[in-house]
Write a protein that holds these residues in place. Structure first.
Motif, PDB file in Angstrom:
ATOM      1  N   GLN A   6    -111.688 -94.532  66.108  1.00  0.00           N
ATOM      2  CA  GLN A   6    -112.021 -94.580  64.674  1.00  0.00           C
ATOM      3  C   GLN A   6    -111.129 -95.583  63.941  1.00  0.00           C
ATOM      4  O   GLN A   6    -109.911 -95.593  64.124  1.00  0.00           O
ATOM      5  CB  GLN A   6    -111.852 -93.200  64.037  1.00  0.00           C
ATOM      6  N   ASN A  35    -105.903 -80.127  64.360  1.00  0.00           N
ATOM      7  CA  ASN A  35    -105.032 -81.245  63.996  1.00  0.00           C
ATOM      8  C   ASN A  35    -103.686 -80.774  63.470  1.00  0.00           C
ATOM      9  O   ASN A  35    -102.759 -81.543  63.343  1.00  0.00           O
ATOM     10  CB  ASN A  35    -105.736 -82.084  62.915  1.00  0.00           C
ATOM     11  N   GLN A  50    -107.322 -94.016  64.264  1.00  0.00           N
ATOM     12  CA  GLN A  50    -107.061 -92.597  64.475  1.00  0.00           C
ATOM     13  C   GLN A  50    -105.718 -92.459  65.192  1.00  0.00           C
ATOM     14  O   GLN A  50    -105.417 -93.209  66.124  1.00  0.00           O
ATOM     15  CB  GLN A  50    -108.197 -91.922  65.241  1.00  0.00           C
ATOM     16  N   ASP A  51    -104.902 -91.521  64.735  1.00  0.00           N
ATOM     17  CA  ASP A  51    -103.502 -91.541  65.149  1.00  0.00           C
ATOM     18  C   ASP A  51    -103.266 -91.209  66.615  1.00  0.00           C
ATOM     19  O   ASP A  51    -102.269 -91.621  67.189  1.00  0.00           O
ATOM     20  CB  ASP A  51    -102.644 -90.643  64.251  1.00  0.00           C
ATOM     21  N   ASP A 110    -105.953 -98.973  59.606  1.00  0.00           N
ATOM     22  CA  ASP A 110    -105.775 -97.569  59.986  1.00  0.00           C
ATOM     23  C   ASP A 110    -106.607 -97.273  61.235  1.00  0.00           C
ATOM     24  O   ASP A 110    -107.797 -97.595  61.272  1.00  0.00           O
ATOM     25  CB  ASP A 110    -106.261 -96.638  58.860  1.00  0.00           C
ATOM     26  N   ARG A 156    -103.971 -94.854  68.438  1.00  0.00           N
ATOM     27  CA  ARG A 156    -103.404 -96.100  67.904  1.00  0.00           C
ATOM     28  C   ARG A 156    -102.727 -96.922  68.999  1.00  0.00           C
ATOM     29  O   ARG A 156    -102.866 -98.148  69.070  1.00  0.00           O
ATOM     30  CB  ARG A 156    -102.390 -95.768  66.805  1.00  0.00           C
ATOM     31  N   SER A 191    -111.575 -78.704  63.044  1.00  0.00           N
ATOM     32  CA  SER A 191    -110.816 -79.937  63.248  1.00  0.00           C
ATOM     33  C   SER A 191    -109.466 -79.880  62.547  1.00  0.00           C
ATOM     34  O   SER A 191    -108.442 -80.294  63.108  1.00  0.00           O
ATOM     35  CB  SER A 191    -111.621 -81.137  62.736  1.00  0.00           C
ATOM     36  N   LYS A 204    -104.101 -89.504  60.682  1.00  0.00           N
ATOM     37  CA  LYS A 204    -104.599 -88.273  61.309  1.00  0.00           C
ATOM     38  C   LYS A 204    -105.984 -87.896  60.784  1.00  0.00           C
ATOM     39  O   LYS A 204    -106.763 -87.253  61.470  1.00  0.00           O
ATOM     40  CB  LYS A 204    -103.610 -87.122  61.107  1.00  0.00           C
ATOM     41  N   ASN A 205    -106.305 -88.320  59.546  1.00  0.00           N
ATOM     42  CA  ASN A 205    -107.623 -87.997  58.993  1.00  0.00           C
ATOM     43  C   ASN A 205    -108.739 -88.650  59.792  1.00  0.00           C
ATOM     44  O   ASN A 205    -109.836 -88.103  59.908  1.00  0.00           O
ATOM     45  CB  ASN A 205    -107.705 -88.442  57.529  1.00  0.00           C
ATOM     46  N   LEU A 206    -108.467 -89.839  60.347  1.00  0.00           N
ATOM     47  CA  LEU A 206    -109.476 -90.501  61.189  1.00  0.00           C
ATOM     48  C   LEU A 206    -109.642 -89.745  62.513  1.00  0.00           C
ATOM     49  O   LEU A 206    -110.739 -89.663  63.062  1.00  0.00           O
ATOM     50  CB  LEU A 206    -109.089 -91.954  61.452  1.00  0.00           C
ATOM     51  N   THR A 207    -108.541 -89.183  63.009  1.00  0.00           N
ATOM     52  CA  THR A 207    -108.620 -88.357  64.219  1.00  0.00           C
ATOM     53  C   THR A 207    -109.474 -87.126  63.927  1.00  0.00           C
ATOM     54  O   THR A 207    -110.322 -86.726  64.740  1.00  0.00           O
ATOM     55  CB  THR A 207    -107.200 -87.942  64.662  1.00  0.00           C
ATOM     56  N   ASP A 265    -113.085 -88.095  63.863  1.00  0.00           N
ATOM     57  CA  ASP A 265    -113.561 -88.354  65.223  1.00  0.00           C
ATOM     58  C   ASP A 265    -113.932 -87.044  65.917  1.00  0.00           C
ATOM     59  O   ASP A 265    -115.004 -86.919  66.517  1.00  0.00           O
ATOM     60  CB  ASP A 265    -112.465 -89.086  66.008  1.00  0.00           C
TER      61      ASP A 265
END
Length: 1018
Positions: free
Chosen positions: A335, A757, A385-386, A383, A389, A753, A539-542, A545
């Motif tokens: 992401q 997370n 996803q963490d 950015d 990365r 999620s 982390k929001n992108l993770t 995803d």
């Protein structure tokens, strides 16, 4: 010219207390004309040192105390760069040392750099000095002659005089031997602190570093290693030696070349031109964005304009590099954010897929990102996803080569708590005592205090220090040490790329995890002509995803994030009622208050809310809301400014609006308008004044009166301080909208999620579980048969994760999952037999029982735990001997209090029920849950909370009052008990008590509860 040739800064970790700014100010006050920075095996401070020296007209000399291997042993030499080539040689030597497994350079390799550096024997630990100290003078002469042969006229011997008798005797012998070998002699003061009183601080740090304990009566052997004046040095050394030293100071003329750019190049297919390749990609990307419909002419013109500027500024390769690694991420289903910062104002970035924000649609300005009138490095931060990365960083390293890619160093400072604990340990002070004192010092971002401040303002802290002679002895030293860097770590995002091998450009170091890093920190990378790119983990992108993958897996729906309708009614209803827990950018208490008042109904509203909710722009919120709610008429400073300010009701919110106003009113180019915006926001007084004159002249040329021009400029001055980048707001608005959309339309997957997370955050977990209840979603207990590594959706509810249980590691989890592929566990005997001791430890099984993961086997948790050995023995016997007779178990009852306490220990939260719920069942009085208090602002209500913090203070009249923090099963709230009420209820307010409270719900900066009555529930 007088100068010092041996200065260690705090970057020689644990060996100096000198911060570079303080060093240069002290040198300036003492009329010192030149300084050499000679940190131990590093150049962390070189660029900072150079810039500070130049501010005060002091000559910077670049040096290093280098570890050199001679015949299998390592000895220090001082190296000084004579010229610019010498500076780069010093950089290479520094790289060689830091990338060598023994952290040194051998003598033969050092000899390769002899032409442009001075190589000096000048340390008590040096080979010559050690041999002389051992009275092995023949050996010393052998090495003196050898170094003279190798380094010729660039080899010197340097002596110090720190008023130590042994040193003075040593100096006499070294001078005699050096003259015999015809080696020139220099003098220095080994400067490692600025004040004599700081000698103890250095000794304490060195002892801590070596794990030593000092005696209570310890005093430093010398206090002479401070920055001495020219007169002080004249009293210590012969005129001949001083003259030789002056000559070396004079001859060191190295600078750090800053005009060279080391921009990387992109490997264009078939050795083509970068500019042509970029142009082709952009034209293809533009067609793709319009899906082969007719492309409006303004897009074509804007693209041509941006490509022209990018080419003129030499950044074609840069855009291709960013396009390439973003493409890699997308192809590999990593992401990528919609954009970040001013880069979202670029159409090139949009058509390449680097960003997902149409700059023309949202009126974003390219010049805010890349200003042709103010040449500086572009800054596209991405950015990812963490949890993935690092894959992108690894791709870049593989593509461009480890020699050309590095991450960036950061420095961890001691801070007051570590300083007190580390130095106290050196003096043998018990750790428990040090912990108590350290915890007294607040270190939070909003309430940070130094040791000195605490000593001056806290009577309790001062008393604890003064009562202990050893603490009193070191408190001055620790107050110096707390500000110093302690060690290095890797910058969370920054990556640098260079066309040349990096060791030819900057000093390098291996980070904590063997990561190659630049020794210059992020503030100085651009200065040396290198490109810094930020690869940020979000982390929001993770979360996004995982939500999308779970939806696809469970209900076979594909969520196309970049094609979400921006007018989804459910989403705006959720945002308008501030149901935004877990929604990026929109979840803080203050932001939710703004959303309730604002009630956003379109995407532009989300963009405005993100821009407004910042420390500066917040001042505009009341005016904005009144005009938006038609309680106040929208007024524009000039009718011509309506098109620019209409979307924000005449209030300047965005930096782009300020630039457009300057363009419209004064005829400024957007590039010049950006220079004005930056000058005003950074308060560059001189530039602001000249720009003001230009602005007024421009307005008059366009037919405006001078008074009006001044009025508008003052408006710009006011709002430029507060203006927020619309490009950033739009880009982050997209991510916020995506999460809000997923929460509104797929709440189950959204909550699963968040819980996955936030495996370690008990507060977030608790809050999320409460939110689930409002959505009528149950959190099912963990289960050895049905739980997974993450929280998963199961039959309209969410199943607790096995990995979120304390003491359950990944290996244990994997063993359970692998075994249950052979069939679900039928009962506790079956589970124990199949999960023998080689797979799960007793401690792990006990944690699973306490967490409720074996509850489905219809036995009480107490029964399973107390019969655990019996059940495991049965499992072992059945596995080994085939004995199938199940043992008779002694049945034990679960006690609710104990059961809940153990559950909280392993899960971090109360899952079955909260103890407060047991208390609430005893009440006949109506009460409000803490999570619902914001609905009762300015109303008097009852709440039931357990007190977790009670802070008594004295008010201005000298009366006692207190602040409290309490929580129930739904959340926590801060409260205040004023003196008038404290007299009657204060005795009930003890930490741990569960109280029924009556009071008023108050909302200023944040929600709080003003307590009127209270009673303890037992």
């Amino acid at each position: 010219m007088f100068g010092h040739l041996q200065v260690l800064s705090a970057y020689s970790f644990q060996n100096s207390t000198i911060l570079i700014k303080d060093l240069i100010q002290d040198a300036n006050a003492k009329h010192i004309e030149a300084l050499a920075l000679t940190d131990k095996n590093n150049m962390f401070g070189a660029l900072e040192f150079s810039q500070e020296c130049l501010k005060y007209g002091i000559k910077p000399i670049f040096g290093m105390e280098a570890s050199v291997m001679i015949e299998g042993e390592i000895y220090p030499f001082i190296l000084l760069a004579k010229d610019d080539i010498g500076y780069f040689d010093l950089v290479k030597v520094c790289c060689d040392i830091n990338l060598h497994e023994d952290k040194c350079i051998d003598l033969k390799s050092l000899a390769l750099y002899k032409g442009h550096m001075y190589i000096i024997s000048g340390s008590a630990q040096g080979i010559v000095e050690r041999l002389v100290a051992k009275e092995m003078e023949e050996e010393a002469v052998k090495y003196l002659k050898s170094f003279k042969d190798i380094f010729q006229d660039n080899y010197y011997v340097m002596i110090q005089n720190h008023h130590i008798k042994l040193q003075q005797a040593l100096n006499e012998r070294i001078i005699s031997l050096a003259k015999y070998c015809r080696v020139k002699i220099l003098c220095s003061n080994e400067v490692i602190y600025l004040k004599k009183a700081d000698a103890l601080a250095v000794d304490l740090m060195q002892a801590a570093n070596q794990g030593l304990t000092l005696e209570s009566k310890y005093v430093p052997i010398t206090e002479e290693k401070y920055l001495k004046t020219e007169d002080e040095m004249k009293m210590l050394f012969d005129a001949e030696i001083l003259a030789e030293t002056r000559e070396v100071v004079q001859n060191c003329k190295a600078t750090i070349p800053l005009q060279d750019k080391h921009l990387p190049s992109f490997p264009v297919p078939h050795h083509g031109e970068a500019s042509e390749y970029l142009k082709g990609l952009c034209q293809m990307g533009l067609k793709k964005r319009f899906q082969n419909q007719k492309i409006p002419s303004q897009y074509v013109k804007r693209l041509q304009y941006e490509l022209k500027i990018i080419h003129q500024m030499g950044f074609d390769d840069y855009f291709l590099i960013v396009w390439d690694y973003v493409r890699f991420a997308k192809v590999n289903k990593i992401q990528v954010g919609a954009g970040r910062g001013s880069a979202a104002g670029s159409l090139v970035a949009y058509v390449l897929g680097i960003t997902n924000v149409d700059p023309i649609k949202y009126d974003l300005l390219f010049e805010r990102f890349l200003n042709p009138e103010r040449v500086s490095m572009p800054d596209i931060d991405i950015d990812f996803q963490d949890d993935r990365r690092d894959e992108v960083v690894h791709y870049v390293v593989e593509k461009y080569g480890q020699d050309h890619v590095a991450q960036i160093v950061t420095f961890n400072t001691y801070g007051p708590r570590v300083a007190i604990k580390d130095m106290g340990k050196v003096m043998g002070i018990p750790l428990a005592r040090l912990e108590i004192i350290a915890k007294m010092i607040p270190t939070g971002p909003k309430n940070k205090k130094t040791i000195t401040t605490m000593y001056k303002t806290s009577a309790q802290f001062q008393s604890m220090i003064n009562q202990d002679p050893l603490l009193k002895k070191i408190i001055g030293a620790t107050s110096v040490i707390e500000h110093l860097p302690r060690n290095i770590s890797t910058h969370a995002a920054g990556v640098i790329l260079s066309k040349q091998p990096l060791r030819e450009v900057i000093p390098l170091v291996l980070g904590p995890t063997a990561t190659l890093m630049s020794q210059y920190s992020k503030d100085y990378i651009e200065e040396v002509g290198l490109l810094k790119m930020d690869f940020l983990g979000l982390k929001n992108l993770t979360m996004i995803d995982y939500i999308c993958k779970d939806i696809k897996r469970d209900i076979n729906e594909t969520v196309f994030l970049n094609q979400l309708p921006l007018n989804d009614q459910k989403t705006y209803e959720l945002i308008a009622r501030a149901d935004t827990f877990g929604v990026f950018q929109l979840e803080s208490q203050g932001m939710r208050n703004l959303l309730r008042k604002m009630k956003p109904y379109c995407f532009d509203d989300i963009v405005a809310a993100i821009a407004l909710f910042r420390p500066g722009p917040m001042e505009n919120i009341p005016l904005y809301l009144k005009r938006r709610g038609l309680q106040e008429k929208v007024v524009y400073p000039l009718p011509e400014l309506e098109p620019i300010l209409k979307s924000t009701y005449g209030v300047m919110i965005y930096q782009e609006q300020i630039m457009q106003v300057a363009q419209k009113m004064a005829g400024f180019s957007l590039g010049k308008a950006d220079i004005l915006r930056k000058a005003v926001s950074k308060k560059e007084t001189g530039l602001m004044q000249s720009m003001k004159e230009e602005f007024i002249a421009g307005c008059i040329d366009k037919g405006y009166r001078e008074e009006k021009a001044i009025e508008i400029f003052e408006l710009i001055e006011k709002f430029a301080n507060y203006g927020f980048g619309k490009a950033h707001s739009v880009a982050y608005g997209y991510v916020a909208y995506q999460l809000a959309y997923l929460k509104a339309n797929y709440p189950l997957y959204f909550f699963a999620s968040i819980l996955s997370n936030e495996l370690s955050s008990e507060t977030t977990k608790l809050h999320c579980i409460q939110e689930c209840k409002t959505y009528h979603v149950d959190i099912l207990p963990p289960s050895v048969n049905y739980s997974h590594a993450r929280f998963m959706v199961e039959n309209g509810h969410i199943r607790y994760s096995l990995l979120a249980i304390k003491n359950v590691g990944y290996a244990g989890y994997k063993a359970i999952v692998e075994e249950r592929k052979n069939g679900l566990f039928e009962d506790v005997y079956d589970f124990m037999m199949r999960m023998d001791e080689s797979k799960l430890s007793k401690k792990m099984i006990e944690s699973l029982i306490d967490a409720g993961a074996l509850d489905e086997f219809q036995l009480s948790r107490n029964t399973m735990k107390k019969n655990l050995d019996t059940i495991r023995d049965y499992g072992n016997l059945k596995n080994m001997l085939g004995i199938d007779e199940k043992p008779v178990l002694t049945i034990y009852k679960d006690f609710q209090d104990e059961k809940l306490r153990k559950e909280k220990e392993v899960l971090g939260i109360y899952l079955t029920m909260h103890p407060i719920e047991l208390m609430k069942e005893k009440l006949n009085t109506p009460y409000i849950n803490v999570s619902s208090l914001y609905e009762y602002v300015n109303q008097t209500v009852n709440i039931v909370v357990q007190l977790q913090r009670v802070k008594n203070i004295t008010d201005r009249k000298g009366d006692e009052m207190c602040f409290i923090e309490g929580f129930d099963e739904t959340g926590s709230v801060d409260g205040v008990v004023f003196a008038s009420r404290y007299k009657s209820i204060g005795m009930m307010l003890k930490k741990g008590n569960i109280c029924l409270m009556n009071g008023k719900v108050d909302m200023k900066d944040k929600l709080s509860f003003i307590v009127d009555k209270a009673r303890v529930i037992e």
